[in-house]
Design a protein around this motif. Structure first.
Motif, PDB file in Angstrom:
ATOM      1  N   LYS A  98       0.854  -1.159   0.109  1.00 20.83           N
ATOM      2  CA  LYS A  98      -0.174   0.006   0.123  1.00 20.83           C
ATOM      3  C   LYS A  98       0.825   1.216   0.023  1.00 20.83           C
ATOM      4  CE  LYS A  98      -4.024  -1.801   0.789  1.00 20.83           C
ATOM      5  NZ  LYS A  98      -5.127  -2.220  -0.355  1.00 20.83           N
ATOM      6  N   LYS A 136      -4.181   1.082   7.275  1.00 19.09           N
ATOM      7  CA  LYS A 136      -4.144  -0.128   6.066  1.00 19.09           C
ATOM      8  C   LYS A 136      -2.593  -0.780   6.374  1.00 19.09           C
ATOM      9  CE  LYS A 136      -6.941   1.734   2.423  1.00 19.09           C
ATOM     10  NZ  LYS A 136      -7.246   1.946   1.143  1.00 19.09           N
ATOM     11  N   GLU A 160      -4.689   6.748   5.972  1.00 17.31           N
ATOM     12  CA  GLU A 160      -5.390   7.654   5.032  1.00 17.31           C
ATOM     13  C   GLU A 160      -6.805   8.217   5.437  1.00 17.31           C
ATOM     14  OE1 GLU A 160      -5.146   5.611   1.311  1.00 17.31           O
ATOM     15  OE2 GLU A 160      -7.250   4.926   1.725  1.00 17.31           O
ATOM     16  N   GLU A 161      -7.285   9.044   4.735  1.00 14.40           N
ATOM     17  CA  GLU A 161      -8.421  10.026   4.686  1.00 14.40           C
ATOM     18  C   GLU A 161      -9.658   8.818   4.406  1.00 14.40           C
ATOM     19  OE1 GLU A 161      -8.296  12.360   1.451  1.00 14.40           O
ATOM     20  OE2 GLU A 161     -10.330  12.825   1.521  1.00 14.40           O
ATOM     21  N   MET A 199     -12.552   7.875   2.695  1.00 13.70           N
ATOM     22  CA  MET A 199     -13.291   8.836   1.488  1.00 13.70           C
ATOM     23  C   MET A 199     -14.773   8.401   1.544  1.00 13.70           C
ATOM     24  SD  MET A 199     -10.599   8.546  -1.650  1.00 13.70           S
ATOM     25  CE  MET A 199     -10.091   6.783  -1.585  1.00 13.70           C
ATOM     26  N   GLU A 258     -18.354   3.038  -4.808  1.00 14.33           N
ATOM     27  CA  GLU A 258     -17.131   2.277  -5.237  1.00 14.33           C
ATOM     28  C   GLU A 258     -17.489   1.663  -6.706  1.00 14.33           C
ATOM     29  OE1 GLU A 258     -14.945  -0.293  -2.651  1.00 14.33           O
ATOM     30  OE2 GLU A 258     -16.184   0.680  -1.016  1.00 14.33           O
ATOM     31  N   LEU A 275      -8.766   3.853  -4.820  1.00 13.98           N
ATOM     32  CA  LEU A 275      -9.003   3.352  -3.356  1.00 13.98           C
ATOM     33  C   LEU A 275      -7.838   2.258  -3.374  1.00 13.98           C
ATOM     34  CD1 LEU A 275     -12.631   2.008  -2.943  1.00 13.98           C
ATOM     35  CD2 LEU A 275     -11.223   3.370  -1.176  1.00 13.98           C
ATOM     36  N   GLU A 276      -7.648   1.587  -4.259  1.00 16.84           N
ATOM     37  CA  GLU A 276      -6.501   0.528  -4.306  1.00 16.84           C
ATOM     38  C   GLU A 276      -6.179  -0.003  -5.715  1.00 16.84           C
ATOM     39  OE1 GLU A 276      -7.666  -3.459  -2.804  1.00 16.84           O
ATOM     40  OE2 GLU A 276      -9.545  -3.213  -3.647  1.00 16.84           O
TER      41      GLU A 276
END
Ligand code: AMP
Ligand code: GLY
Length: 424
Positions: A103, A143, A185-186, A188, A192, A282-283
């Motif tokens: 990540k 994460k 992280e923020e 969100m 999706e 996102l990823e």
């Protein structure tokens, strides 16, 4: 040509099902496969993560093309090893697989190449992470840096949960080495979607849109899973948004990876969060989504083997992809208890009745055969998939398929596709 697909889930069943239809495919193997895959390919008893054994098999059988389904063998460098042995392969190199495998790497790449994603910071010790959490406030997302079997992302609604998540990963080391480094992280919000592009190192070709349902129960409630169902197209991904995703996310990712000395080829799966300001990453995954792959293969009109070969051979600029206009939907049937503890070995009946419904295909995710019987052998067990003119029609048809299956120990969501259908 002789083709080997590596993996044994629903995604690999869909890949084998599509590849077996290609006139170019003379012999199809799957390692390890499952009871459904055995209907279209010869299954060989080699685990998908056993890189040495896969390589050895590919050499001995003079396989022309290997298609790698899951991320673990990609991260372990299976494609590098195959190519060193002059065996053509679909999938990215071990160095490129860091996009999914770390990540921290993925966030730094986005920052360096100006790819929209959540604000973040990386940490390798808990106190600094907690200070950052206090400064940023909740909700916030913690994460694990490495692969954690899909469990390494913790959405934290308050500071206590966030601190607990940090301790869980860094002090208790629940994910082992994968949690020695973390990303905070923020949080969100938005809708999706799963975005897929075939990539050959330079050219990226988008596939049709798809959306999955990650929560275990109806109403998108309950624990997160690998995906309880999916459909294509995803109305949130309009043609204009596709262009924007290609320009602001996919192309800079491919260019950035090339500049970093990690040229990307194979399938790029971008998990997106879409809100009024547009799409953000996102990823990344370096594999097809499961169950998204099943609906994509149901809609693909082009020869799937040709398309994957073009990606492996650097010829994507020479081809175009054709799709059925119909929508597709998959409803996943899972063993009672999934994603927590579940039993294996219960008997599944009615598969032939489901398959006999026009437009329905049943992909096996976690099954094994026992003589003439088919037994559950995993958490996600079947993917009942339908193709029909609209998402609403595909939903009706998929649930007709589900209702034809007799498996008291299984369960499924009853509302797959609700978001797409509600938009109409
Ligand atoms: P990932 O494996 O990073 O995609 O995370 C798994 C799931 O967690 C995603 O599909 C989202 O539903 C959720 N998620 C991950 N990161 C965030 C974020 N920054 N904000 C909100 N939800 C997130
Ligand atoms: N269905 C989402 C995934 O494959 O990760």
């Amino acid at each position: 040509m002789k083709v080997l697909v590596v993996g044994g889930g629903g995604r690999e069943h869909a890949l084998c099902w599509a590849i077996a239809k290609s006139p170019k495919c003379k012999k199809l193997y799957c390692a390890p496969g499952n009871a459904g895959i055995a209907e279209v390919a010869e299954c060989v008893d080699i685990g998908a993560e056993d890189v040495d054994a896969v390589l050895d098999f590919a050499r001995k059988q003079a396989i022309d093309f290997v298609i790698v389904g899951p991320e673990a063998p990609l991260v372990a460098g299976l494609v590098d090893r195959l190519e060193e042995a002059n065996i053509k392969a679909f999938g990215c190199s071990g160095k490129a697989a860091e996009l999914e495998g770390s990540k921290g790497f993925m966030k730094d790449l986005c920052a360096k190449y100006d790819i929209p994603t959540a604000d973040y910071q990386r940490f390798d010790e808990p106190d600094a992470a907690k200070e950052y959490i206090i400064r940023k406030g909740a909700p916030i997302v913690v994460k694990a840096d490495g692969l954690a079997a899909g469990k390494g992302v913790i959405l934290c609604h308050n500071q206590n949960e966030a601190f607990a998540a940090v301790d869980h990963m860094m002090s208790e080391r629940v994910f082992g080495d994968a949690g020695d480094q973390i990303v905070v992280e923020e949080f969100m919000t938005g809708e999706e979607a799963s975005f897929f592009a075939l990539v050959d190192g330079k050219t990226a070709l988008p596939l049709v849109s798809a959306q999955d349902h990650k929560a275990a129960y109806d109403g998108d409630k309950g624990p997160n899973t690998g995906g309880m169902g999916a459909y294509s197209p995803a109305p949130v991904v309009t043609p204009e948004l596709t262009d924007r995703i290609m320009e602001t996310i996919v192309k800079p990712t491919i260019d950035g990876m090339a500049k970093e000395g990690r040229p990307y080829k194979g399938i790029l799966f971008v998990g997106l969060m879409i809100d009024e300001n547009g799409p953000r990453v996102l990823e990344y995954n370096v594999r097809f989504g499961d169950p998204e792959c099943q609906v994509l293969m149901m809609r693909m009109k082009s020869d799937a083997l040709d398309a994957l070969l073009a990606a492996a051979e650097g010829r994507l600029d020479k081809i175009s992809l054709e799709w059925h206009d119909d929508a597709a939907m998959i409803v996943v049937m899972a063993a009672e208890g999934y994603p927590g503890h579940y039993e294996k070995g219960s008997e599944i009946n009615g598969l032939d009745a489901a398959k006999a419904i026009d437009g329905v295909t049943v992909f096996h995710a976690g099954t094994k055969s026992d003589g003439n019987r088919v037994l559950a052998n995993g958490g996600r067990v079947l993917g009942v998939t339908a193709r029909a003119p609209s998402v609403a029609d595909a939903q009706k048809l998929a649930y007709r398929g589900v209702d034809a299956i007799d498996w008291p120990q299984g369960f499924c969501r009853r509302d797959i596709g609700w978001r797409a259908i509600a938009r109409k």
